[in-house]
Design a protein around this motif. Structure first.
Motif, PDB file in Angstrom:
ATOM      1  N   LEU A  72       0.826  -1.209   0.000  1.00  0.00           N
ATOM      2  CA  LEU A  72       0.000   0.000   0.000  1.00  0.00           C
ATOM      3  C   LEU A  72       0.865   1.267   0.000  1.00  0.00           C
ATOM      4  O   LEU A  72       0.465   2.304  -0.527  1.00  0.00           O
ATOM      5  CB  LEU A  72      -0.851  -0.033   1.279  1.00  0.00           C
ATOM      6  CG  LEU A  72      -2.114   0.782   1.385  1.00  0.00           C
ATOM      7  CD1 LEU A  72      -3.102   0.364   0.315  1.00  0.00           C
ATOM      8  CD2 LEU A  72      -2.734   0.579   2.764  1.00  0.00           C
ATOM      9  N   PRO A  75       3.714   4.068  -0.785  1.00  0.00           N
ATOM     10  CA  PRO A  75       4.134   4.567  -2.107  1.00  0.00           C
ATOM     11  C   PRO A  75       5.624   4.336  -2.364  1.00  0.00           C
ATOM     12  O   PRO A  75       6.380   5.281  -2.532  1.00  0.00           O
ATOM     13  CB  PRO A  75       3.817   6.060  -2.006  1.00  0.00           C
ATOM     14  CG  PRO A  75       3.955   6.371  -0.562  1.00  0.00           C
ATOM     15  CD  PRO A  75       3.552   5.145   0.194  1.00  0.00           C
ATOM     16  N   GLU A 121       1.092  -8.403  -5.287  1.00  0.00           N
ATOM     17  CA  GLU A 121      -0.358  -8.346  -5.548  1.00  0.00           C
ATOM     18  C   GLU A 121      -1.041  -9.652  -5.217  1.00  0.00           C
ATOM     19  O   GLU A 121      -2.186  -9.678  -4.784  1.00  0.00           O
ATOM     20  CB  GLU A 121      -0.598  -8.058  -7.032  1.00  0.00           C
ATOM     21  CG  GLU A 121      -0.981  -6.639  -7.277  1.00  0.00           C
ATOM     22  CD  GLU A 121      -1.462  -6.426  -8.682  1.00  0.00           C
ATOM     23  OE1 GLU A 121      -2.275  -7.219  -9.173  1.00  0.00           O
ATOM     24  OE2 GLU A 121      -1.000  -5.461  -9.292  1.00  0.00           O
ATOM     25  N   LEU A 178      -5.740  -0.007  -4.669  1.00  0.00           N
ATOM     26  CA  LEU A 178      -4.668  -0.235  -5.644  1.00  0.00           C
ATOM     27  C   LEU A 178      -3.725  -1.358  -5.215  1.00  0.00           C
ATOM     28  O   LEU A 178      -2.571  -1.413  -5.607  1.00  0.00           O
ATOM     29  CB  LEU A 178      -3.867   1.055  -5.911  1.00  0.00           C
ATOM     30  CG  LEU A 178      -4.709   2.299  -6.168  1.00  0.00           C
ATOM     31  CD1 LEU A 178      -3.849   3.543  -6.253  1.00  0.00           C
ATOM     32  CD2 LEU A 178      -5.526   2.144  -7.438  1.00  0.00           C
ATOM     33  N   LEU A 179      -4.261  -2.242  -4.382  1.00  0.00           N
ATOM     34  CA  LEU A 179      -3.474  -3.413  -3.975  1.00  0.00           C
ATOM     35  C   LEU A 179      -3.613  -4.529  -5.007  1.00  0.00           C
ATOM     36  O   LEU A 179      -2.732  -5.355  -5.165  1.00  0.00           O
ATOM     37  CB  LEU A 179      -3.971  -3.939  -2.624  1.00  0.00           C
ATOM     38  CG  LEU A 179      -3.585  -3.150  -1.389  1.00  0.00           C
ATOM     39  CD1 LEU A 179      -4.276  -3.711  -0.159  1.00  0.00           C
ATOM     40  CD2 LEU A 179      -2.075  -3.170  -1.185  1.00  0.00           C
ATOM     41  N   THR A 180      -4.765  -4.558  -5.650  1.00  0.00           N
ATOM     42  CA  THR A 180      -5.076  -5.601  -6.627  1.00  0.00           C
ATOM     43  C   THR A 180      -5.510  -4.929  -7.919  1.00  0.00           C
ATOM     44  O   THR A 180      -6.308  -3.995  -7.884  1.00  0.00           O
ATOM     45  CB  THR A 180      -6.256  -6.451  -6.107  1.00  0.00           C
ATOM     46  OG1 THR A 180      -5.943  -6.884  -4.785  1.00  0.00           O
ATOM     47  CG2 THR A 180      -6.523  -7.648  -6.979  1.00  0.00           C
ATOM     48  N   ARG A 181      -4.977  -5.419  -9.025  1.00  0.00           N
ATOM     49  CA  ARG A 181      -5.413  -4.872 -10.314  1.00  0.00           C
ATOM     50  C   ARG A 181      -6.752  -5.496 -10.695  1.00  0.00           C
ATOM     51  O   ARG A 181      -6.923  -6.707 -10.540  1.00  0.00           O
ATOM     52  CB  ARG A 181      -4.380  -5.180 -11.391  1.00  0.00           C
ATOM     53  CG  ARG A 181      -3.404  -4.050 -11.637  1.00  0.00           C
ATOM     54  CD  ARG A 181      -2.378  -4.484 -12.656  1.00  0.00           C
ATOM     55  NE  ARG A 181      -1.204  -4.960 -11.937  1.00  0.00           N
ATOM     56  CZ  ARG A 181      -0.040  -4.335 -11.951  1.00  0.00           C
ATOM     57  NH1 ARG A 181       0.105  -3.244 -12.658  1.00  0.00           N
ATOM     58  NH2 ARG A 181       0.993  -4.794 -11.286  1.00  0.00           N
ATOM     59  N   THR A 213       1.483   3.119  -9.766  1.00  0.00           N
ATOM     60  CA  THR A 213       0.435   3.767  -8.955  1.00  0.00           C
ATOM     61  C   THR A 213       0.985   4.386  -7.667  1.00  0.00           C
ATOM     62  O   THR A 213       0.221   4.725  -6.777  1.00  0.00           O
ATOM     63  CB  THR A 213      -0.662   2.740  -8.595  1.00  0.00           C
ATOM     64  OG1 THR A 213      -0.048   1.651  -7.893  1.00  0.00           O
ATOM     65  CG2 THR A 213      -1.390   2.225  -9.804  1.00  0.00           C
ATOM     66  N   ARG A 214       2.313   4.549  -7.582  1.00  0.00           N
ATOM     67  CA  ARG A 214       2.907   5.038  -6.340  1.00  0.00           C
ATOM     68  C   ARG A 214       2.317   6.367  -5.879  1.00  0.00           C
ATOM     69  O   ARG A 214       1.973   6.541  -4.726  1.00  0.00           O
ATOM     70  CB  ARG A 214       4.415   5.193  -6.502  1.00  0.00           C
ATOM     71  CG  ARG A 214       5.155   3.969  -6.037  1.00  0.00           C
ATOM     72  CD  ARG A 214       6.626   4.140  -6.190  1.00  0.00           C
ATOM     73  NE  ARG A 214       7.038   3.997  -7.583  1.00  0.00           N
ATOM     74  CZ  ARG A 214       8.300   4.078  -7.999  1.00  0.00           C
ATOM     75  NH1 ARG A 214       9.257   4.331  -7.137  1.00  0.00           N
ATOM     76  NH2 ARG A 214       8.601   3.908  -9.259  1.00  0.00           N
ATOM     77  N   ARG A 273      -1.162   5.849  -4.541  1.00  0.00           N
ATOM     78  CA  ARG A 273      -1.209   5.102  -3.273  1.00  0.00           C
ATOM     79  C   ARG A 273      -0.974   6.033  -2.085  1.00  0.00           C
ATOM     80  O   ARG A 273      -1.460   5.786  -0.986  1.00  0.00           O
ATOM     81  CB  ARG A 273      -0.172   3.964  -3.278  1.00  0.00           C
ATOM     82  CG  ARG A 273      -0.429   2.899  -4.332  1.00  0.00           C
ATOM     83  CD  ARG A 273       0.156   1.553  -3.952  1.00  0.00           C
ATOM     84  NE  ARG A 273       1.588   1.547  -3.801  1.00  0.00           N
ATOM     85  CZ  ARG A 273       2.467   1.213  -4.750  1.00  0.00           C
ATOM     86  NH1 ARG A 273       2.041   0.867  -5.947  1.00  0.00           N
ATOM     87  NH2 ARG A 273       3.762   1.214  -4.501  1.00  0.00           N
TER      88      ARG A 273
END
Lengths: 222, 236
Positions: free
Chosen positions: A85, A87, A220, B49-52, B69-70, B73
Motif C-alpha cells: 500500500l 508509495p 499483488e 490499488l493493492l489488486t489490479r 500507482t505510487r 497510493r
C-alpha cells in the motif's frame, strides 16, 4: 529506493533485537552442526577435499532456518499488504528483505567459518581474497533466491515445508559453484576458483534482477 | 474523488466483481453493505490499488490508476480486517516505520499526535503483540491516517472497538468529511450504514444492485431493500 531498503532492513533488525527469534536459533544450529561434523569427520590429510562441502552444507541449512522465518513478521498481520500500500517501489521490499537475510547469513558465517577452521584444525588458505569472494557470492546467490521463494511461500499453508523443496533444486548451481570456488581458494588440486566465481556472478545477477522485477506482481498475489 | 467504472475481478474460476460502478465525491462517505462473500473486501483491495482489476477502471482524485500507482497510493489510507502491524515492534516503532515509507517529514510529531488521538500514547512503547483487538484496531486507524490521505477505505472498522473507540472513529470520519476527504466504509450494520453514509450501496454477488444518496431513501428503507436483495440481515 535505498532509503526504503534501509527502512525495511532497520525494521527487521529492530524486531529481531526484541524477539531474538532468528539469531538464537541460527547460532544454536550452527554450533550443533559444526560440533557434529567435527566429531564425525576427524581431521585427516585429505580433509581439504570435503571441507568446503561441509562448510557450505552448514551455511545452507542454517540459512534455510533463517529464510523460513524471514517473512513470519509480515505474515502475522498481513503486513505485506501494508508494504504494498505504501508509495514505494515494490522491488525495494525485495531488496530490503534480501539485505536483512544477507546480514543474518553473514553474521552466521562470521561464527561458522572460523569455527569450522578451528574444529578441523585446518590451516587458513593462502588465497584469502578468493575465499571471501566465494563466500560472498555464494551467500548472495543463496539469499536472493531464498528471499524470493520465502516471500512466495509466506502466504501458503505449508510454506515452511515447501520452502526447502522449492529452494534446493534452484540453489544447485550456487551450491556447486560455491563449493568448487571455495575448494579452489583452499588450493584443492583440480579446482579452479575463477570459473566458478564467474558462474556465481552470473547466477547472482540473474537472481537479483528477476525477483526485483517480479516483486511488484508478486506482492499483488500474496 | 473515488470513481470505479465497470470493475470486474476474477479469482480463478470465480467472478468476484461483475461490473461495479461507484462514485464518492469530496466530503462524502459511502457506506457499503453486503453479505459475506459478496466481494466487498476485494472491491476495497482494488480501490486501494493493492489488486489490479480484471476489467474496468479506478480513478482516485481524477487520476486513472494504471501503470505505476505510487503517487496515487500516497493519497489512499486503508483499514482492513488485518492491521498490517508488526507484533514485535512497539506502537511507536510501527508508526515510525510507516512514516518513513510514506516520507512524512514531521514524523515524530505526527506519531505523537496520532497516538494521542487514538488514546494509545501511554502504550507507545509497548509491543503490539501485547495489545487487545481493540487497541490494535485503534493503532491500525492511526497507521491509515498517518499520511493524511484524501481517500479512506475502511473494512468493518468498528470491529473490536469499545464504545469510546467507536465514538472516536465517528469523530475521525466527521473530521475527514469536513476536510473534504472521501471515505468508503464497509459495514454489516444497516442502521450504522444509514446514519453514517452520504451514499449507501449494497453489493451482492459482485454487483451493486443498490446505490443511492441517503436522501433518496426513506428511513429504514435500506434494511427493507437489503432484505429484498439478500434475505434477512441476520442470514448474511
Amino acid at each position: 529506493m535505498l532509503r526504503d531498503v534501509w527502512t525495511i532492513l532497520r525494521k527487521d533488525w529492530q524486531a529481531e533485537l526484541r524477539t531474538q527469534e532468528m539469531a538464537g536459533s541460527l547460532l544454536v544450529f550452527i554450533l550443533l552442526i559444526a560440533f557434529l561434523f567435527g566429531l564425525t569427520f576427524p581431521a585427516r590429510r585429505d580433509l581439504v577435499y570435503f571441507f568446503p562441502g561441509l562448510v557450505w552444507t552448514a551455511i545452507f541449512f542454517a540459512g534455510m532456518l533463517g529464510l523460513s522465518r524471514s517473512f513470519a513478521g509480515e505474515a502475522r498481520s498481513d503486513c505485506m499488504k501494508g508494504l504494498a500500500l505504501a508509495p514505494l517501489d515494490r522491488g525495494a521490499v525485495f531488496l530490503g528483505k534480501l539485505a536483512s537475510n544477507l546480514l543474518f547469513l553473514v553474521a552466521t558465517e562470521l561464527v561458522a567459518v572460523p569455527l569450522f577452521f578451528a574444529l578441523f584444525d585446518f590451516s587458513p588458505p593462502g588465497h584469502w581474497g578468493t575465499l571471501v569472494a566465494a563466500l560472498a557470492l555464494g551467500t548472495l546467490g543463496f539469499a536472493s533466491v531464498g528471499t524470493l521463494l520465502a516471500a512466495m511461500m509466506a502466504g501458503t499453508k505449508r510454506g515452511e515445508f515447501l520452502l526447502p523443496l522449492a529452494l534446493f533444486p534452484l540453489e544447485m548451481p550456487v551450491a556447486v559453484g560455491a563449493v568448487e570456488a571455495t575448494a579452489g581458494a583452499l588450493g584443492v588440486a583440480g579446482a579452479h576458483a575463477g570459473h566458478w566465481l564467474k558462474l556465481l556472478v552470473a547466477y547472482d545477477l540473474i537472481f537479483l534482477v528477476v525477483p526485483y522485477l517480479l516483486f511488484d506482481y508478486l506482492m499483488e498475489v500474496l | 474523488m473515488i470513481e470505479a467504472q465497470g470493475l470486474t475481478r476474477r479469482l480463478g474460476e470465480r467472478q468476484v466483481l461483475r461490473g461495479v460502478d461507484l462514485r464518492v465525491e469530496r466530503g462524502e462517505i459511502l457506506t457499503l453493505c453486503g453479505p459475506n462473500g459478496a466481494g466487498k473486501s476485494t472491491l476495497l483491495s482494488v480501490l486501494a490499488l493493492l489488486t489490479r482489476p480484471s476489467g474496468g477502471r479506478v480513478c482516485i482524485a481524477g487520476t486513472a490508476a494504471r501503470g505505476d500507482t505510487r503517487a496515487l497510493r500516497e493519497r489512499v489510507g486503508l483499514v482492513a480486517h488485518r492491521s498490517f502491524l508488526y507484533g514485535a515492534l512497539t506502537a511507536r516503532e510501527n508508526l515510525d516505520f510507516y512514516a518513513r515509507l510514506y516520507r512524512i517529514r514531521e514524523g515524530e510529531g505526527r506519531i505523537r499526535e496520532l497516538l494521542q488521538l487514538v488514546g494509545l500514547y501511554p502504550f507507545a512503547h509497548e509491543p503490539v503483540r501485547t495489545f487487545s483487538r481493540g487497541m490494535e484496531q485503534r493503532l491500525s486507524l492511526a497507521r491509515a491516517l498517518l499520511h493524511r490521505p484524501e481517500v479512506l477505505l475502511l473494512d468493518e472498522p468498528y470491529a473490536g472497538l469499545d464504545p469510546a473507540g467507536a465514538r472516536l472513529l465517528d469523530r475521525i470520519l466527521a473530521e475527514h468529511r469536513a476536510r473534504g476527504g472521501a471515505a468508503l466504509l464497509v459495514t454489516h450494520d444497516l442502521v450504522q450504514a444509514e446514519n453514517l453514509g452520504d451514499r449507501l450501496a449494497v453489493l451482492v454477488r459482485g454487483r451493486l444492485p443498490l446505490s443511492a444518496r441517503r436522501g433518496e431513501l426513506a428511513p429504514g428503507e435500506l434494511a427493507r431493500r437489503y432484505q429484498e436483495l439478500v434475505g434477512r440481515p441476520t442470514d448474511a
